[in-house]
Design an enzyme around this catalytic site. Structure first.
Site, short mmCIF file in Angstrom:
data_model
loop_
_atom_site.label_atom_id
_atom_site.label_comp_id
_atom_site.label_asym_id
_atom_site.label_seq_id
_atom_site.Cartn_x
_atom_site.Cartn_y
_atom_site.Cartn_z
N TYR A 142 0.82 -1.21 0.00
CA TYR A 142 0.00 0.00 0.00
C TYR A 142 0.85 1.27 0.00
O TYR A 142 0.40 2.32 -0.45
CB TYR A 142 -0.92 0.03 1.24
CG TYR A 142 -2.24 -0.66 1.06
CD1 TYR A 142 -2.30 -1.99 0.70
CD2 TYR A 142 -3.43 0.03 1.28
CE1 TYR A 142 -3.52 -2.62 0.56
CE2 TYR A 142 -4.65 -0.60 1.13
CZ TYR A 142 -4.69 -1.92 0.78
OH TYR A 142 -5.91 -2.54 0.63
N LYS A 192 3.27 -15.16 1.84
CA LYS A 192 3.61 -16.01 0.69
C LYS A 192 5.12 -16.20 0.69
O LYS A 192 5.83 -15.72 -0.21
CB LYS A 192 3.12 -15.33 -0.60
CG LYS A 192 1.62 -15.41 -0.82
CD LYS A 192 1.14 -16.77 -1.32
CE LYS A 192 1.56 -17.00 -2.75
NZ LYS A 192 1.15 -18.37 -3.22
N ASP A 224 -2.72 -17.92 0.28
CA ASP A 224 -3.72 -18.50 -0.62
C ASP A 224 -4.40 -19.69 0.04
O ASP A 224 -5.63 -19.84 0.01
CB ASP A 224 -3.11 -18.88 -1.99
CG ASP A 224 -1.88 -19.78 -1.87
OD1 ASP A 224 -1.29 -19.88 -0.78
OD2 ASP A 224 -1.51 -20.40 -2.89
N ASP A 248 -6.34 -7.13 3.75
CA ASP A 248 -7.48 -6.49 3.09
C ASP A 248 -8.38 -7.56 2.47
O ASP A 248 -9.60 -7.57 2.66
CB ASP A 248 -6.97 -5.53 2.01
CG ASP A 248 -8.09 -4.82 1.30
OD1 ASP A 248 -9.02 -4.35 1.98
OD2 ASP A 248 -8.04 -4.74 0.05
N ASP A 252 -12.19 -9.28 4.01
CA ASP A 252 -13.48 -9.27 3.29
C ASP A 252 -14.04 -10.69 3.21
O ASP A 252 -15.25 -10.91 3.35
CB ASP A 252 -13.31 -8.74 1.86
CG ASP A 252 -13.67 -7.26 1.74
OD1 ASP A 252 -13.46 -6.53 2.73
OD2 ASP A 252 -14.16 -6.85 0.67
C1 IPM Z 1 -10.45 -1.53 3.79
C2 IPM Z 1 -10.70 -0.86 2.47
C3 IPM Z 1 -9.57 0.12 2.19
C4 IPM Z 1 -8.30 -0.68 2.04
C5 IPM Z 1 -9.81 1.03 0.98
C6 IPM Z 1 -11.10 1.80 1.09
C7 IPM Z 1 -8.64 1.98 0.79
O1 IPM Z 1 -10.88 -1.79 1.48
O2 IPM Z 1 -10.31 -0.82 4.81
O3 IPM Z 1 -10.42 -2.76 3.82
O4 IPM Z 1 -7.98 -1.17 0.95
O5 IPM Z 1 -7.61 -0.81 3.04
MG MG Z 2 -10.93 -3.80 2.18
#
Ligand code: IPM
Ligand code: MG
Length: 367
Positions: A142, A192, A224, A248, A252
């Site tokens: 990032y 990884k 993975d 990240d 999710d």
């Molecule tokens: C998260 C989001 C952020 C990230 C975005 C909005 C920059 O997806 O907090 O998970 O990638 O960290």
């Molecule tokens: Mg995210």
């Protein structure tokens, strides 16, 4: 003694509407629990760009550095898709994380019993799930340099750099081990190391730090495989430690185990300030959800649970955090549902503010 201070940055999309419900909860604590906060509000993301031409004004950054905790809603939206990369709404969020040095991002994924049927996975795979992802938040791909898009031999080349120092890995690892000590004492570190040198270093440093935590069981997994295991048998995990980008993605994935992205809070913690509290920002894991923004449909629970994390991690009010989490558990088991939590059998979903109403009523009933 003055009240602890909170800066609310509601941001874009559903950020504003879910934050309205959080403000009602904050007021409730002031009225009913003599737990008052000095609340200020400011702009972030597209909302800040619209007014200032930047997604985070320097004055807002300075305020964020000065308060005891920041509560953030969400940033981004299609309106801002074509903006220059340097002023995209997301840059505001990333600047907050970087300049506040919020290196430990805690993303708990808990499956409330009442919602076990809502996961896209089978109920017995997720019922009772309680895992904590610790995502490194201030480094890795990032932020790594060099980065950019340049031309080589008449061809455009996009570059990002995965870069971790030992110190960055070590402090994230300590955060994960410290948390594990208060939980089931198991850490699974994901990288990884089979293809990335930064992954080899990650594995080495985590193993070294582990020596200071003999009671914790440490395992390593390629990221993975970790993604696969998260959907195959998520309950095998207690604390997952991973880097910024894998975190990240894996978070999710973990979010959907719980039934809805509308349920997941997060805490981003940094070093202790002079008053002993960690630098901190709390935000729901869900984004700005432009498709439903402004319609009063959004689920405010992730944002309210983020405030519960603030009570626990910034203000040492673990019992009050428990109270708020129990109130949410209660309304869910009583059948309260926003649109994102509706099963195939349908029914009438609660609006954002109606969900706030029932949570406040459950808080009242807890007294
Ligand atoms: C998260 C989001 C952020 C990230 C975005 C909005 C920059 O997806 O907090 O998970 O990638 O960290
Ligand atoms: Mg995210």
């Amino acid at each position: 003694m003055s009240n602890p201070s909170l800066l609310i940055l509601a941001g874009d999309g559903i950020g504003a509407e879910v934050m309205v419900e959080v403000k009602r909860i904050i007021d409730w604590y002031g009225d009913k629990r003599s737990l008052s906060f000095d609340v200020s509000e400011d702009l972030v993301g597209g909302a800040a760009y619209d007014v200032h031409g930047v997604p985070l004004h320097d004055d807002t950054m300075a305020k964020a550095q000065a308060v005891d905790a920041v509560l953030l809603g969400a940033v981004g939206g299609p309106k801002y898709d074509d903006l220059d990369f340097s002023v995209k709404p997301e840059r505001g969020l990333l600047r907050l994380r970087k300049e506040m040095d919020l290196f430990a991002n805690l993303r708990p994924a808990q499956c409330f019993d009442a919602l076990a049927d809502f996961s896209s996975l089978k109920k017995d795979v997720v019922a009772g799930l309680d895992i904590m992802i610790v995502r490194e938040l201030t480094s890795g791909v990032y932020f790594g340099e060099p980065r950019g898009i340049h031309v080589e031999d008449n061809m455009r080349v996009g570059v990002n750099t995965q870069r971790y120092t030992e110190a960055e890995i070590e402090r994230a690892a300590r955060a994960a081990f410290d948390l594990a000590m208060k939980r089931d004492k198991r850490v699974c570190s994901m990288e990884k190391a089979n293809v990335m040198e930064s992954g080899i270093l990650w594995r080495d440093v985590v193993t070294e730090v582990h020596a200071d935590y003999p009671e914790v069981t440490l395992s390593h997994m390629y990221a993975d495989n970790g993604a696969m295991q998260l959907v195959r048998a998520p309950k095998q995990f207690d604390v997952i430690l991973t880097d910024n980008l894998f975190g990240d993605i894996l978070s999710d994935c973990a979010a959907m185990l719980t039934g809805s992205l509308g349920m997941l809070p997060s805490a981003s913690l940094g070093l202790p300030m002079a008053n002993g509290r960690p630098k901190a920002m709390y935000e729901p894991v869900h984004g700005s959800a432009p498709d439903i923004a402004g319609q009063g449909k959004a689920n405010p629970i992730a944002c309210i649970l983020s405030f519960a994390m603030a009570l626990r991690y910034s203000f040492d009010e673990g019992a009050e955090a428990d109270r708020l989490e129990a109130a949410i558990e209660k309304v869910l088991s009583d059948g309260a549902r926003t649109g994102d939590l509706m099963g195939p059998e349908g029914g009438t979903p609660l609006s954002t503010s109606e969900m706030g109403d029932v949570i406040l009523a459950a808080l009242d009933a807890s007294l």
